[in-house]
Design an enzyme around this catalytic site. Sequence first.
Site, short mmCIF file in Angstrom:
data_model
loop_
_atom_site.label_atom_id
_atom_site.label_comp_id
_atom_site.label_asym_id
_atom_site.label_seq_id
_atom_site.Cartn_x
_atom_site.Cartn_y
_atom_site.Cartn_z
N ASP A 152 0.76 -1.10 0.11
CA ASP A 152 0.07 0.14 0.12
C ASP A 152 0.72 1.26 -0.17
O ASP A 152 1.59 1.69 0.96
CB ASP A 152 -0.81 -0.13 1.41
CG ASP A 152 -1.68 1.10 1.51
OD1 ASP A 152 -1.69 2.13 0.73
OD2 ASP A 152 -2.43 1.34 2.34
N ASP A 181 -6.48 -0.45 -1.01
CA ASP A 181 -5.70 0.66 -1.36
C ASP A 181 -4.30 -0.08 -1.56
O ASP A 181 -3.11 0.40 -1.30
CB ASP A 181 -5.64 1.16 0.01
CG ASP A 181 -5.30 0.54 1.10
OD1 ASP A 181 -5.32 -0.78 1.25
OD2 ASP A 181 -5.32 1.08 2.31
N ASP A 182 -4.19 -1.67 -1.79
CA ASP A 182 -3.33 -2.09 -2.18
C ASP A 182 -2.69 -2.38 -3.66
O ASP A 182 -3.70 -2.91 -4.46
CB ASP A 182 -3.01 -3.61 -1.23
CG ASP A 182 -2.85 -3.21 0.07
OD1 ASP A 182 -1.51 -3.24 0.69
OD2 ASP A 182 -3.97 -3.09 0.71
N ASP A 238 -7.55 -7.34 0.97
CA ASP A 238 -7.52 -6.30 1.43
C ASP A 238 -8.34 -5.90 2.96
O ASP A 238 -9.12 -6.67 3.21
CB ASP A 238 -7.77 -4.89 0.60
CG ASP A 238 -7.41 -3.53 1.32
OD1 ASP A 238 -6.15 -3.51 1.96
OD2 ASP A 238 -8.19 -2.63 1.30
N TYR A 250 1.68 0.09 14.92
CA TYR A 250 0.85 -0.37 13.99
C TYR A 250 0.69 0.50 12.76
O TYR A 250 0.44 1.64 12.81
CB TYR A 250 -0.42 -0.31 14.74
CG TYR A 250 -1.58 -0.82 13.71
CD1 TYR A 250 -1.80 -2.30 13.57
CD2 TYR A 250 -2.58 -0.02 12.99
CE1 TYR A 250 -2.61 -2.85 12.60
CE2 TYR A 250 -3.32 -0.72 12.25
CZ TYR A 250 -3.39 -1.89 12.05
OH TYR A 250 -4.46 -2.68 11.15
N LYS A 266 -2.76 -3.79 8.75
CA LYS A 266 -2.80 -5.15 8.55
C LYS A 266 -1.79 -5.45 7.25
O LYS A 266 -1.51 -4.61 6.45
CB LYS A 266 -3.96 -5.87 8.21
CG LYS A 266 -4.76 -6.02 9.76
CD LYS A 266 -4.50 -7.53 10.46
CE LYS A 266 -5.33 -7.30 11.69
NZ LYS A 266 -4.79 -6.60 12.98
N GLN A 312 -5.83 -27.53 -11.00
CA GLN A 312 -6.15 -28.65 -12.10
C GLN A 312 -4.94 -29.77 -12.38
O GLN A 312 -3.90 -29.42 -12.06
CB GLN A 312 -6.23 -27.86 -13.54
CG GLN A 312 -7.35 -26.96 -13.52
CD GLN A 312 -8.83 -27.50 -13.44
OE1 GLN A 312 -9.63 -26.56 -13.14
NE2 GLN A 312 -9.08 -28.79 -13.74
C1 F6R Z 1 -7.06 -0.63 8.06
C2 F6R Z 1 -7.11 0.53 7.33
C3 F6R Z 1 -8.22 1.46 7.82
C4 F6R Z 1 -7.47 2.63 8.69
C5 F6R Z 1 -8.56 3.68 9.15
C6 F6R Z 1 -8.00 4.74 10.00
O1 F6R Z 1 -6.45 -1.54 7.61
O2 F6R Z 1 -6.46 0.64 6.77
O3 F6R Z 1 -9.36 1.10 8.51
O4 F6R Z 1 -6.94 1.88 10.02
O5 F6R Z 1 -9.04 4.37 7.95
O6 F6R Z 1 -6.71 5.33 9.39
P1 F6R Z 1 -6.05 6.49 10.05
O7 F6R Z 1 -5.59 5.98 11.22
O8 F6R Z 1 -4.54 6.53 8.92
O9 F6R Z 1 -6.83 7.79 10.02
MG MG Z 2 -3.90 2.00 3.48
MG MG Z 3 -4.61 -2.06 2.33
#
Ligand code: F6R
Ligand code: MG
Ligand code: MG
Length: 364
Positions: free
Chosen positions: A11, A52-53, A131, A228, A231, A241
């Site tokens: 991402d 978003d990846d 995702d 963090y 994920k 196959q």
């Molecule tokens: C989960 C993810 C989103 C963000 C959420 C808060 O993997 O990417 O749910 O965790 O949108 O994002 P921030 O902390 O960047 O505002």
């Molecule tokens: Mg992201």
């Molecule tokens: Mg993602």
Amino acid sequence: MRVTLSVIKADVGGYVGHSGVHPDLIETVKEFVGEEVKKGSLSDANVLTCGDDIGIVMTHHHGPDSPLVHGIAWRALEKAATVAKELKLYGAGQDLLSTAFSGNVKGLGPGVAEMELDERPSEPVIVFFADKTSASAWNLPLYEMFADPMVCTGLVIDPKMHQGFTFEVLDVQTGRAVLLSMPAELYDLLALIGATGRYVVRTVWRNSDGEIAAKASTQRLSLLAGRYVGKDDPVLIVRTQAGFPAVGEVLEPFAQPWLVEGWMRGSYHGPLMPVSFKQAKPTRFDGPPRVIAAGYQLANGKLIGPVDLFDDPAFDRAREQVLVIADVLRRHGVFEPHRLSPEKMEYTTLPQVLEKLEPRFYEA
Ligand code: F6R
Ligand code: MG
Ligand code: MG
């Protein structure tokens, strides 16, 4: 013909928020890897997105862990991150945790799944890409594809599969792994991989001849970064196959949704929704977690495809069930079991909030 299939994903900026990828980023990556195909460094390349990846699917002759191939993916993602920064996209460059590439993207943020194989007379493979969840999301479907005869009837009917498959299970807390042979050690396998927070299936091989059957990305972004940063939104490569599970046996586990970790802020349990490429934009409470299935035929190292395999009304019921489950879980708001348990929340931003309360606790 020996060929390596490498899928490297990251991402590098969301559009809008964490929901999708801006078309300019896809173009940037496509152009960059396209040049490398022209130069001959890669046999072929294809770009997928899920949420978003960005996932770069590459075929080549350099084997797994090739500094050349990892370098190409890293530079392509770096270029996309630069575009993301110009457009002020959300979390631009978030998965490129290091500024210096040192020969392998592992440990630097991107997720990787790679396998080297002898291309068969016809080689159908599926690349799954999810995702808002983590690699443990593959535990249940991999068990059903390669060890559950009620789902994968080939285990009973196809003589090449009758001796079963061996699973490599990784303990994400210790970094150690164990090999378990199916069906003999089925209950041991389930004892481990049912604990999705700790054990993750990384590789599957066919017992009759040791051929590789499946490979998952198992990087844990939250543990890597020390704080963090989302994920790891995993990828999974599965051969299908003629001695491997049929395309339909590989897709069948996704016809009934199950709960995975991830969703909003990586802090919730939610049902994994199998969707078409177009529907892979998680917007309801940043979810529910999505998975796409890209089917390819390999032809002398070329990627013929992708075919959007969940773009099929046969998965409509799964999608409807996901919505019902999502409603029930959302009813819990920030309460468990929708929200993850405290140990799993350690890898989110919640501890920063709780820190403030620490001095106010007293012996009760
Ligand atoms: C989960 C993810 C989103 C963000 C959420 C808060 O993997 O990417 O749910 O965790 O949108 O994002 P921030 O902390 O960047 O505002
Ligand atoms: Mg992201
Ligand atoms: Mg993602």
